[in-house]
Design a protein around this motif. Sequence first.
Motif, PDB file in Angstrom:
ATOM      1  N   LYS A 350      73.844  26.972  28.308  1.00  0.00           N
ATOM      2  CA  LYS A 350      75.248  27.208  27.961  1.00  0.00           C
ATOM      3  C   LYS A 350      76.200  26.340  28.770  1.00  0.00           C
ATOM      4  O   LYS A 350      77.198  25.849  28.250  1.00  0.00           O
ATOM      5  CB  LYS A 350      75.592  28.690  28.155  1.00  0.00           C
ATOM      6  CG  LYS A 350      74.767  29.635  27.289  1.00  0.00           C
ATOM      7  CD  LYS A 350      74.900  29.314  25.806  1.00  0.00           C
ATOM      8  CE  LYS A 350      74.072  30.260  24.958  1.00  0.00           C
ATOM      9  NZ  LYS A 350      74.132  29.893  23.515  1.00  0.00           N
ATOM     10  N   SER A 351      75.908  26.159  30.055  1.00  0.00           N
ATOM     11  CA  SER A 351      76.835  25.386  30.881  1.00  0.00           C
ATOM     12  C   SER A 351      76.556  23.895  30.720  1.00  0.00           C
ATOM     13  O   SER A 351      75.395  23.473  30.658  1.00  0.00           O
ATOM     14  CB  SER A 351      76.690  25.776  32.355  1.00  0.00           C
ATOM     15  OG  SER A 351      75.511  25.229  32.902  1.00  0.00           O
ATOM     16  N   PRO A 352      77.600  23.071  30.653  1.00  0.00           N
ATOM     17  CA  PRO A 352      77.395  21.616  30.536  1.00  0.00           C
ATOM     18  C   PRO A 352      76.571  21.037  31.674  1.00  0.00           C
ATOM     19  O   PRO A 352      75.789  20.113  31.465  1.00  0.00           O
ATOM     20  CB  PRO A 352      78.827  21.071  30.536  1.00  0.00           C
ATOM     21  CG  PRO A 352      79.660  22.192  30.008  1.00  0.00           C
ATOM     22  CD  PRO A 352      79.019  23.438  30.548  1.00  0.00           C
ATOM     23  N   GLU A 353      76.738  21.569  32.893  1.00  0.00           N
ATOM     24  CA  GLU A 353      75.990  21.039  34.026  1.00  0.00           C
ATOM     25  C   GLU A 353      74.485  21.212  33.821  1.00  0.00           C
ATOM     26  O   GLU A 353      73.707  20.266  34.008  1.00  0.00           O
ATOM     27  CB  GLU A 353      76.416  21.741  35.323  1.00  0.00           C
ATOM     28  CG  GLU A 353      77.832  21.433  35.762  1.00  0.00           C
ATOM     29  CD  GLU A 353      78.885  22.284  35.045  1.00  0.00           C
ATOM     30  OE1 GLU A 353      80.069  22.076  35.297  1.00  0.00           O
ATOM     31  OE2 GLU A 353      78.483  23.141  34.217  1.00  0.00           O
ATOM     32  N   ASN A 354      74.068  22.424  33.442  1.00  0.00           N
ATOM     33  CA  ASN A 354      72.637  22.676  33.239  1.00  0.00           C
ATOM     34  C   ASN A 354      72.089  21.859  32.068  1.00  0.00           C
ATOM     35  O   ASN A 354      70.936  21.415  32.100  1.00  0.00           O
ATOM     36  CB  ASN A 354      72.390  24.165  33.001  1.00  0.00           C
ATOM     37  CG  ASN A 354      72.626  24.987  34.252  1.00  0.00           C
ATOM     38  OD1 ASN A 354      72.567  24.455  35.367  1.00  0.00           O
ATOM     39  ND2 ASN A 354      72.912  26.271  34.088  1.00  0.00           N
ATOM     40  N   ARG A 355      72.927  21.658  31.070  1.00  0.00           N
ATOM     41  CA  ARG A 355      72.481  20.848  29.935  1.00  0.00           C
ATOM     42  C   ARG A 355      72.237  19.409  30.378  1.00  0.00           C
ATOM     43  O   ARG A 355      71.261  18.772  29.985  1.00  0.00           O
ATOM     44  CB  ARG A 355      73.508  20.919  28.806  1.00  0.00           C
ATOM     45  CG  ARG A 355      72.854  21.015  27.430  1.00  0.00           C
ATOM     46  CD  ARG A 355      73.872  21.113  26.324  1.00  0.00           C
ATOM     47  NE  ARG A 355      74.848  22.168  26.550  1.00  0.00           N
ATOM     48  CZ  ARG A 355      76.023  22.229  25.944  1.00  0.00           C
ATOM     49  NH1 ARG A 355      76.370  21.275  25.101  1.00  0.00           N
ATOM     50  NH2 ARG A 355      76.850  23.213  26.187  1.00  0.00           N
TER      51      ARG A 355
END
Length: 952
Positions: A350-355
């Motif tokens: 869900k979070s851009p960082e983790n993606r």
Amino acid sequence: MAPKYKEGETVAAFNGKWISYAHTTVAYCAFLGALIVGVYLHYHKIVQNEFYGYPEEWFPSVSATIGDRYPERSVFMLFIALTSGPRFALVGLWYILTRRPNATLPKFVAGVGIFRTLTCGGWTYVTSTDDHDWHDIFMISYLVATLPWTLGVLALSPTNPTALKYRKIFAGSFFGTLVPLIYFFIQHKVHRVAGAYTTYAFFEWSLVLLDVAFDAVTFIEFSNLEIVVKDVRGITRGAGNKAVADAVLEKEREKEVAQVFASGFSWVGVFDAAADVYNGFVFWSMLTSLGLCVWYFPLWHMGISGYEVLVMCTVSPFLLGIRSLRFLVVRHVRIVHLLSLSGMLAFLAKSPENRLFSVGFGVWMACLGWSATFFAERSQPHRLEARISAFSLGLLASSVAKFSFWTNNPVWPVMHAANGGWNKLGFALAVLAILRSTRATASSGADSPAPGPTKGSPALAGLGLAGLFFAMHSLLSDSSTMILWVWEGYPVRGPLAVPHGAWTLLAMGAGLVLGLFAPSLARSWVLYGIGSIGAAVLTTTSHWTGYYGALTLTVYVMAAAPVFIAHAARHSPATTFGLGFLIYNILVLAHVWVVAYAFVPGGPLMREHTDWVMTAMMLFMGCGVFSLSAQPSAPTIKKYKGKPNPAAGRQRSYYLYILLGLELLATAIAYLRFPSYNYTPYHPEEKSVTAGIWTIHFSLDNDMWSSEHRMRDVIKELELDVVGLLESDLQRIIMGNRDTTQFLAEDLGMYVDFGPGPNKHTWGSALLSKFPIVNSTHHLLPSPVGELAPAIHATLDMYGRYVDVFVFHSGQEEDPEDRRLQSEYLAKLMKETPRPSILLSYLVTKPGQGNYNTYVGEKSGMRDVDPSDWDRWCEYILYKGLKRTGYARVSRSTITDTEIQAAKFVVDQPEGTNDFIPEEQVPPGLRFPALFRGQGVRGHAYHVFNEPRYFA
């Protein structure tokens, strides 16, 4: 009493050539009969098209002739139904003639022949009036099947010089006719040239005649056959039946092409090749998504964010310099590839960082896995060639997928179900493909050397890979990128993203075939020189000339891939692939800095120097050629007793089948996506024009999802007839090589001008219009210090009246002198036009202050859409020579960081006053949609004023 008949005696017989005669005669009767009846009864109606009639157009097209008019439609249907019998017989007899033991190609060709016959019936009896979609599906299926039918018949033809000569003439003429056919169709549909449709019709009729003539040649072979009917049970009592000789053909020597494609065909081999290619598709899908995910962070930080370091995750092949680790990776390359699929699963984060981290890890493992695979297969040239083919075809497959999905890859992590993503299916297929294609490598972990001596510099080979990978990624990962490099506005003087994107894809396939079948040419300085000329032409020229340079460069880059990668695999993978990806990363950064110079350290050094980047790319590829020149030539496929290895030849054929399938798919997509150009505004009865301006933030929303679908919905619901889009140039590696305007234009039914292209070093401005764009000029406004300011000056045909529309993005707040010079330039441009005008802009000024007074007033001749709206800084709509009736501001939701501003105008009425009037006094067709009142819909609502404003 003995019977008067003998079991098995012949009761009827006729020569096989009569099947060809019957098929040819009845097929020609179908088309020519309809033409004669149509010309006699409805001549003026069937030569009429959407733009012109008689006398400008004086010869009907095939579709107009055999269409919906009675009785010519019935004449065509009757004879085409009669054609079906001889047609099925012709396909069946050709199969009997060409079948061989253990040969699959004759069965395949027969299946294609039956399929063509059925689809012909489909588009004949389901007209475009009955069901436009199914008519097109049947028609494109028939046309796509024509290529394998033609090539299959040529490959299977028995040795007969006369028949082969005529088949080559008819087939060559057929495919050659497609080029002028498409050209004159575009002249008619896009440029609306009088008489172009008549010329197009002649080529269309030529295709029909050549298609039938190609099959008519079968009478030469069929004349050696006789069709007999035998009574095997004595049910007839005829007498005097003649004895008939069996149909016997002299045994013919198989052609080499038939041996390659027909001998020992195996579906297992095809599935292995398909799995390999899909694995390559997954690699390119993840690599092309990495920059897009990285870009999100500097985009929202408006500068260096720190996440840019993940661009360097491609350098993982340096680890292969450690012998024990290299052995481990090669031995367990399946695990490495499976771990790389974290990039395919990134959409679940869900979070851009983790993606971003998931994609970065996936690309790290993918680069490691593919480099190890190339190195492991170096001892067996035919296996290495298969891997390189899969890698290159993976890029082609990725580009075809983007061509199909309007420049988005459906398995990217910025896609999900809500915006058209196919992530779950893509991941499932990736797992299956990896399990299939990584069952074993040639070395199984050992450093098995490549056959023959290894010469040349590994460092130079690595630099060659850097140039190759950068060229493949920056120019070939989307079919429209180089087309937009040469785009200069209306009238159209060059290629269009659709359908000419398919030409780029065809050139990619042609280049790969050249590299596989002519490696000596692919590695030569001669072809490198030709490719360098193509790069120079692409960089320095526009229109068709520039695109011809692009196609030349495309062929060279794809031809170089097999020889460059095969040569690099002979050396240490840490040096070649590690160094290659490192220098590739530097090229990627340089290719971004040429436009992002205002936001990066040392950026002004690279300002507007795409020419430097292209020169470096070709020089690096030259380093690869220099290293190759020291390596003795060796065949990529081993030979035995001077003849090709049959197993290796069959393996190559499977990849060629996949290549053919991808090219046919690209052609079909180009046909299905070809725009209709029959667009109409939302409220023509009032001569209303609703114009809007929106800064779309590179089509990435606040949560790092691609935002085209959400943008489409609000533009449609707001009923915008004309809309200017800013921050819209996405044709760079860091932005995914995308083009949002393609999806919006096709889905909304609008004409589009992309604006200054990627090689013009701007953040982009684009124009979408329900009205035809008669002319458009692109401008780069004075920007001595800051970022370049793009502008479009377009003339639209609004209800028969020419109206100028300007779309403009001013410079940054930090560069006041740039913005002053730009305001004077644009004011002069607007003042000089005598036509009614609309400015859709991003001005970076406050109402009534500074440069505002240059844009509005005597210097420009333009009026503000609402002088009382004091709460503006960036977006403005100005106008002159039109009646302005309404103005609204709509909240952005989470799509971007900027609202939508919209205004309504009426053509051919005086400008009016600045007095407000209640909505009840406004005709319904001039009102803004009530959908956005109050809480609005999906986060979009009228704000600031909480409702639209209307003017007397």
